[in-house]
Structures are given as C-alpha cells and as structure tokens.
Design an enzyme around this catalytic site. Structure first.
Site, PDB file in Angstrom:
ATOM      1  N   SER A 182       0.825  -1.219   0.000  1.00  0.00           N
ATOM      2  CA  SER A 182       0.000   0.000   0.000  1.00  0.00           C
ATOM      3  C   SER A 182       0.855   1.264   0.000  1.00  0.00           C
ATOM      4  O   SER A 182       2.023   1.249   0.399  1.00  0.00           O
ATOM      5  CB  SER A 182      -0.902   0.022   1.238  1.00  0.00           C
TER       6      SER A 182
HETATM    7  N1  SAH Z   1      -1.041  -4.994   3.757  1.00  0.00           N
HETATM    8  C1  SAH Z   1      -0.235  -5.295   2.598  1.00  0.00           C
HETATM    9  C2  SAH Z   1      -0.844  -4.854   1.281  1.00  0.00           C
HETATM   10  C3  SAH Z   1      -2.144  -5.448   1.026  1.00  0.00           C
HETATM   11  S1  SAH Z   1      -2.486  -5.867  -0.643  1.00  0.00           S
HETATM   12  C4  SAH Z   1       1.144  -4.704   2.712  1.00  0.00           C
HETATM   13  O1  SAH Z   1       1.434  -3.975   3.660  1.00  0.00           O
HETATM   14  O2  SAH Z   1       1.977  -5.009   1.847  1.00  0.00           O
HETATM   15  C5  SAH Z   1      -3.849  -6.917  -0.248  1.00  0.00           C
HETATM   16  C6  SAH Z   1      -3.472  -8.309   0.134  1.00  0.00           C
HETATM   17  O3  SAH Z   1      -4.664  -8.958   0.554  1.00  0.00           O
HETATM   18  C7  SAH Z   1      -2.917  -9.119  -1.021  1.00  0.00           C
HETATM   19  O4  SAH Z   1      -1.692  -9.687  -0.682  1.00  0.00           O
HETATM   20  C8  SAH Z   1      -3.975 -10.190  -1.236  1.00  0.00           C
HETATM   21  O5  SAH Z   1      -3.466 -11.427  -1.682  1.00  0.00           O
HETATM   22  C9  SAH Z   1      -4.584 -10.303   0.137  1.00  0.00           C
HETATM   23  N2  SAH Z   1      -5.935 -10.882   0.204  1.00  0.00           N
HETATM   24  C10 SAH Z   1      -6.941 -10.738  -0.703  1.00  0.00           C
HETATM   25  N3  SAH Z   1      -8.030 -11.403  -0.291  1.00  0.00           N
HETATM   26  C11 SAH Z   1      -7.721 -11.989   0.896  1.00  0.00           C
HETATM   27  C12 SAH Z   1      -8.434 -12.818   1.807  1.00  0.00           C
HETATM   28  N4  SAH Z   1      -9.702 -13.179   1.592  1.00  0.00           N
HETATM   29  N5  SAH Z   1      -7.793 -13.223   2.933  1.00  0.00           N
HETATM   30  C13 SAH Z   1      -6.505 -12.881   3.179  1.00  0.00           C
HETATM   31  N6  SAH Z   1      -5.768 -12.098   2.338  1.00  0.00           N
HETATM   32  C14 SAH Z   1      -6.373 -11.657   1.215  1.00  0.00           C
END
Ligand code: SAH
Length: 237
Positions: free
Chosen positions: A87
C-alpha cells in the site's frame, strides 16, 4: 556517437541505480523524507507520534522486490508480485492512525501482502495477527518477519474473511483489500470498544475506507472516511 553515449549513460544509471544497493544511511535519509512527505500530504489529519516513529523505523525497502528497493521511499504503492501491491505510505499512515492503537492492543490484519503494514503495527502494539490468502506471499512475509526480528507478528495462510477465531477478540482489525460488505465473522471477533477499518466497494469502482466501531454495549457505528483504491478481497463469500 551521441546515441552510444546516451545508451552507456542509461546503462550506468540502471547499473548504479538498481544493482548497487544504497547504504543504510542513504535509505534512512530517504525514509525520513518519505515520512515528512506523508505528514504534509495528510493535511488536516496528520498521523500521531507513534505512527510517525513506526514509519521512520520500518525499512520499507526490505518489503519490496530487490529491483524496486530504490523506489521504496516514494509515497506510492508498488507491485509485490502475484498481481498484488504494497500500500501507499500515506494510506498506511492514515489507517494505522485511525485505529488509535495502544501498546497492549492485539490487532488482526487481513491481507499480509508484503508484511509492511503488519510491521508498522508491530512497532506500536504488543501483538499482531495477519492472514494472507496467497500462499507464496504469506510465506515470504513470514520469513521477512523472522529475519527482521518481528516475533510479535503471527502469520497464517488462509481466507481472512473468517478471521482468526482462536485468537479473538481483537482490539482492532484492519482489512487491506476491498470487500463488498463488512465480513460478519470479523465484526464478531472485534472487542466491544474496538475499531475496524475496511475498504468497501466493488473492484474497479470507487471504494471508501469505512471505520467500524463496536460500542461498549455491542452496538455498531460506521463512518465513511476517504475514497481509496485497494485490490479486491478474494475468496468464495
Ligand atoms: N497490507 C499489505 C498490502 C495489502 S495488498 C502490505 O502492507 O503489503 C492486499 C493483500 O490482501 C494481497 O496480498 C492479497 O493477496 C490479500 N488478500 C486478498 N483477499 C484476501 C483474503 N480473503 N484473505 C486474506 N488475504 C487476502
């Protein structure tokens, strides 16, 4: 000749810019500059001192692919593989600040991704639980937490929609992927008096960051905070 020179100069730029990493002091200077930019960009809602200190400490360049590390301290999201992104620092600051964390809080993050947001949380609070649905990303983040000494972060591979019931209740919950609705299992796992942030909206449409507060009597209030852009929350719900 001029074109040859330009090609050589470009090559040198790529070589020195990308292959030779910056020194720790150079990264630190860039990190401080990034945090100052984030504070300015936050306008009327600047992050509190604990969030600023955490972001000055966490080495974002260790959470992005090596070839992107020189861009790690720009106030931008960056690709981390598997179609996912780390992010934007401004959003990490805002979300972390909105959770109003205390040192003894237990926090759940959905969407570990690179692990950067979890590391920022882990600088502020006692224990962080984070769930990632894409196995290689989750494993990579787990290795990163271990090598950087974040032993107060617990990781799990799975669908975060269902939360982490064995570790509940949580003082704060942070969803870092956009959902179509507030996942009821997460609401259940939030402590009375707790705060949850979740980006709501359809993929590729305007999403809003929602602040969901569970009052001490168990009733729930929601506030729309800012428009945001997150990758979609996956899974079969
Ligand atoms: N917090 C992260 C960025 C988030 S990007 C950082 O600091 O880098 C969003 C993430 O959510 C992605 O890696 C994606 O694979 C994950 N994601 C999407 N759906 C999800 C779910 N149902 N459960 C867990 N993770 C999920």
């Amino acid at each position: 000749m001029n074109r040859q020179f330009a090609a050589a100069a470009f090559g040198a730029l790529i070589y020195f810019g990308c292959v030779i990493p910056l020194s720790a002091a150079e990264y630190e200077a860039l990190r401080r500059k990034m945090v100052r930019e984030v504070i300015v960009a936050s306008g009327n809602s600047p992050p509190g001192a604990s969030v600023v200190a955490a972001m000055e400490k966490v080495e974002r360049h260790r959470f992005v692919p090596a070839w992107l590390s020189i861009f790690a301290y720009r106030n931008h999201p960056l690709p981390i593989g598997h179609g996912q992104t780390i992010s934007q620092p401004l959003i990490v600051a805002r979300m972390t600040d909105l959770l109003k964390l205390k040192k003894d809080d237990k926090v759940l993050e959905i969407g570990t991704g690179s692990g950067y947001q979890a590391a920022v949380l882990a600088e502020i609070t006692k224990s962080v639980y984070t769930i990632e649905i894409i196995e290689p990303l989750g494993n990579e983040a787990a290795r990163r937490f271990q090598s950087l000494g974040y032993d107060n972060v617990k990781t799990r591979i799975g669908d975060g929609y269902y939360g982490w019931p064995e570790a509940a209740p949580f003082d704060a919950i942070l969803v870092t992927a956009a959902a179509s609705h507030v996942p009821p299992p997460l609401l259940k796992q939030l402590k009375p008096g707790g705060r949850m942030l979740v980006p709501l909206g359809a993929p590729f449409m305007t999403q809003y960051l929602m602040l969901v507060e569970k009052q001490p009597d168990g009733s729930v209030t929601t506030h729309q905070i800012v428009p945001v852009r997150f990758v979609p929350l996956r899974g079969g719900h």
